[in-house]
Design a protein around this motif. Structure first.
Motif, PDB file in Angstrom:
ATOM      1  N   ILE A 128       0.864  -1.181   0.000  1.00 12.01           N
ATOM      2  CA  ILE A 128       0.000   0.000   0.000  1.00 12.01           C
ATOM      3  C   ILE A 128       0.897   1.227   0.000  1.00 12.01           C
ATOM      4  O   ILE A 128       1.861   1.305   0.760  1.00 12.01           O
ATOM      5  CB  ILE A 128      -0.912  -0.003   1.237  1.00 12.01           C
ATOM      6  N   GLU A 129       0.588   2.181  -0.865  1.00 13.44           N
ATOM      7  CA  GLU A 129       1.337   3.427  -0.931  1.00 13.44           C
ATOM      8  C   GLU A 129       0.396   4.568  -0.580  1.00 13.44           C
ATOM      9  O   GLU A 129      -0.822   4.439  -0.718  1.00 13.44           O
ATOM     10  CB  GLU A 129       1.910   3.643  -2.325  1.00 13.44           C
ATOM     11  N   GLU A 145       5.892   5.374   4.673  1.00 15.27           N
ATOM     12  CA  GLU A 145       7.188   4.794   4.343  1.00 15.27           C
ATOM     13  C   GLU A 145       7.176   3.275   4.297  1.00 15.27           C
ATOM     14  O   GLU A 145       7.979   2.672   3.595  1.00 15.27           O
ATOM     15  CB  GLU A 145       8.225   5.269   5.362  1.00 15.27           C
ATOM     16  N   ARG A 146       6.283   2.642   5.070  1.00 13.20           N
ATOM     17  CA  ARG A 146       6.279   1.189   5.146  1.00 13.20           C
ATOM     18  C   ARG A 146       4.845   0.712   5.332  1.00 13.20           C
ATOM     19  O   ARG A 146       4.073   1.320   6.052  1.00 13.20           O
ATOM     20  CB  ARG A 146       7.139   0.737   6.325  1.00 13.20           C
ATOM     21  N   SER A 147       4.519  -0.380   4.667  1.00 16.65           N
ATOM     22  CA  SER A 147       3.203  -0.994   4.874  1.00 16.65           C
ATOM     23  C   SER A 147       3.376  -2.497   4.971  1.00 16.65           C
ATOM     24  O   SER A 147       4.186  -3.085   4.259  1.00 16.65           O
ATOM     25  CB  SER A 147       2.249  -0.631   3.731  1.00 16.65           C
ATOM     26  N   GLU A 148       2.626  -3.093   5.881  1.00 18.37           N
ATOM     27  CA  GLU A 148       2.635  -4.544   6.051  1.00 18.37           C
ATOM     28  C   GLU A 148       1.195  -5.008   6.082  1.00 18.37           C
ATOM     29  O   GLU A 148       0.346  -4.383   6.709  1.00 18.37           O
ATOM     30  CB  GLU A 148       3.349  -4.931   7.349  1.00 18.37           C
ATOM     31  N   ARG A 149       0.956  -6.120   5.415  1.00 13.10           N
ATOM     32  CA  ARG A 149      -0.402  -6.641   5.327  1.00 13.10           C
ATOM     33  C   ARG A 149      -0.398  -8.097   5.762  1.00 13.10           C
ATOM     34  O   ARG A 149       0.452  -8.868   5.346  1.00 13.10           O
ATOM     35  CB  ARG A 149      -0.869  -6.524   3.881  1.00 13.10           C
ATOM     36  N   SER A 155      -0.840  -2.627   8.545  1.00 12.50           N
ATOM     37  CA  SER A 155      -0.054  -1.674   9.327  1.00 12.50           C
ATOM     38  C   SER A 155       0.633  -0.698   8.375  1.00 12.50           C
ATOM     39  O   SER A 155       1.281  -1.113   7.417  1.00 12.50           O
ATOM     40  CB  SER A 155       0.993  -2.429  10.156  1.00 12.50           C
ATOM     41  N   LEU A 156       0.461   0.584   8.634  1.00 15.08           N
ATOM     42  CA  LEU A 156       1.093   1.651   7.852  1.00 15.08           C
ATOM     43  C   LEU A 156       1.986   2.449   8.782  1.00 15.08           C
ATOM     44  O   LEU A 156       1.548   2.834   9.870  1.00 15.08           O
ATOM     45  CB  LEU A 156       0.020   2.574   7.245  1.00 15.08           C
ATOM     46  N   GLY A 161       4.954   7.917  13.489  1.00 19.70           N
ATOM     47  CA  GLY A 161       3.636   7.339  13.688  1.00 19.70           C
ATOM     48  C   GLY A 161       3.458   5.995  13.020  1.00 19.70           C
ATOM     49  O   GLY A 161       4.186   5.639  12.100  1.00 19.70           O
ATOM     50  N   GLU A 162       2.476   5.254  13.512  1.00 18.71           N
ATOM     51  CA  GLU A 162       2.129   3.969  12.917  1.00 18.71           C
ATOM     52  C   GLU A 162       0.644   3.729  13.137  1.00 18.71           C
ATOM     53  O   GLU A 162       0.102   3.998  14.208  1.00 18.71           O
ATOM     54  CB  GLU A 162       2.931   2.837  13.552  1.00 18.71           C
ATOM     55  N   LEU A 163      -0.008   3.249  12.104  1.00 19.35           N
ATOM     56  CA  LEU A 163      -1.439   2.972  12.150  1.00 19.35           C
ATOM     57  C   LEU A 163      -1.641   1.497  11.844  1.00 19.35           C
ATOM     58  O   LEU A 163      -1.158   0.997  10.831  1.00 19.35           O
ATOM     59  CB  LEU A 163      -2.180   3.824  11.115  1.00 19.35           C
ATOM     60  N   THR A 164      -2.329   0.801  12.743  1.00 19.03           N
ATOM     61  CA  THR A 164      -2.654  -0.603  12.531  1.00 19.03           C
ATOM     62  C   THR A 164      -4.170  -0.727  12.557  1.00 19.03           C
ATOM     63  O   THR A 164      -4.807  -0.320  13.525  1.00 19.03           O
ATOM     64  CB  THR A 164      -2.038  -1.496  13.629  1.00 19.03           C
TER      65      THR A 164
END
Length: 189
Positions: A128-129, A145-149, A155-156, A161-164
């Protein structure tokens, strides 16, 4: 003096450096836009299609009272076909995108918007961008800067900051970790 500054800026070697956020080169879209056939617009319409499709040029102002019925000509069959083709191409592309594609508001428990997100989710196989903007007070913004699925959550992360979030019914819920605090949040369009 301004011209010299602009020329030196254009010739600076800093412009040749790689883009830090890893921009991809242009790739043609997977779903091609609507491309009409070679005879598009030249096919005689069926039924009452024998009229003149050209409009007379307006040579003087037209009063509103001069209209009887509609202000505009109804769309021709070619106009309607083109509109249907563009709409179908858009729907096909939207169907290929992931569930987080689009513009989102991140809201805290009181309903106040904490962040705004613009995300491009090209599906499960691609990361995800996007970008974020902090709302309220001093506005700040940045790039994700980073996304994990995973199957359970997304998680972005960005600097500071980080949003899950997890799918929850029709929307998304989760927590925002920012400035060392975890805040429960919901995502809405």
């Amino acid at each position: 003096m301004l011209v010299i500054a602009l020329i030196s800026l254009g010739l600076s070697s800093a412009q040749d450096a790689a883009v830090a956020y890893g921009a991809r080169l242009y790739e043609p879209p997977v779903v091609r836009p609507f491309e009409p056939p070679s005879n598009f617009g030249r096919v005689t319409e069926e039924g009452d299609g024998g009229g003149d499709p050209r409009r007379r040029p307006i040579t003087r102002p037209v009063a509103v009272e001069a209209y009887s019925g509609s202000y505009e000509y109804p769309p021709s069959t070619a106009d309607e076909a083109y509109t249907r083709g563009v709409t179908q191409a858009e729907r096909t592309m939207d169907a290929r995108m992931g569930p987080l594609d689009g513009i989102w508001r991140v809201q805290d428990a009181s309903g106040a918007t904490v962040l705004s997100l613009a995300l491009m989710d090209a599906g499960a196989a691609k990361p995800i961008e996007g970008a974020w903007r902090k709302d309220g007070g001093i506005a700040s913004l940045g790039v994700i800067e980073r996304s994990e699925r995973s199957e359970a959550s997304v998680s972005l992360a960005w600097a500071g900051g980080e949003l899950t979030v997890r799918p929850d019914g029709p929307g998304w819920t989760g927590e925002l970790l920012q400035d060392g605090r975890a805040v429960p949040v919901t995502l809405s369009r």
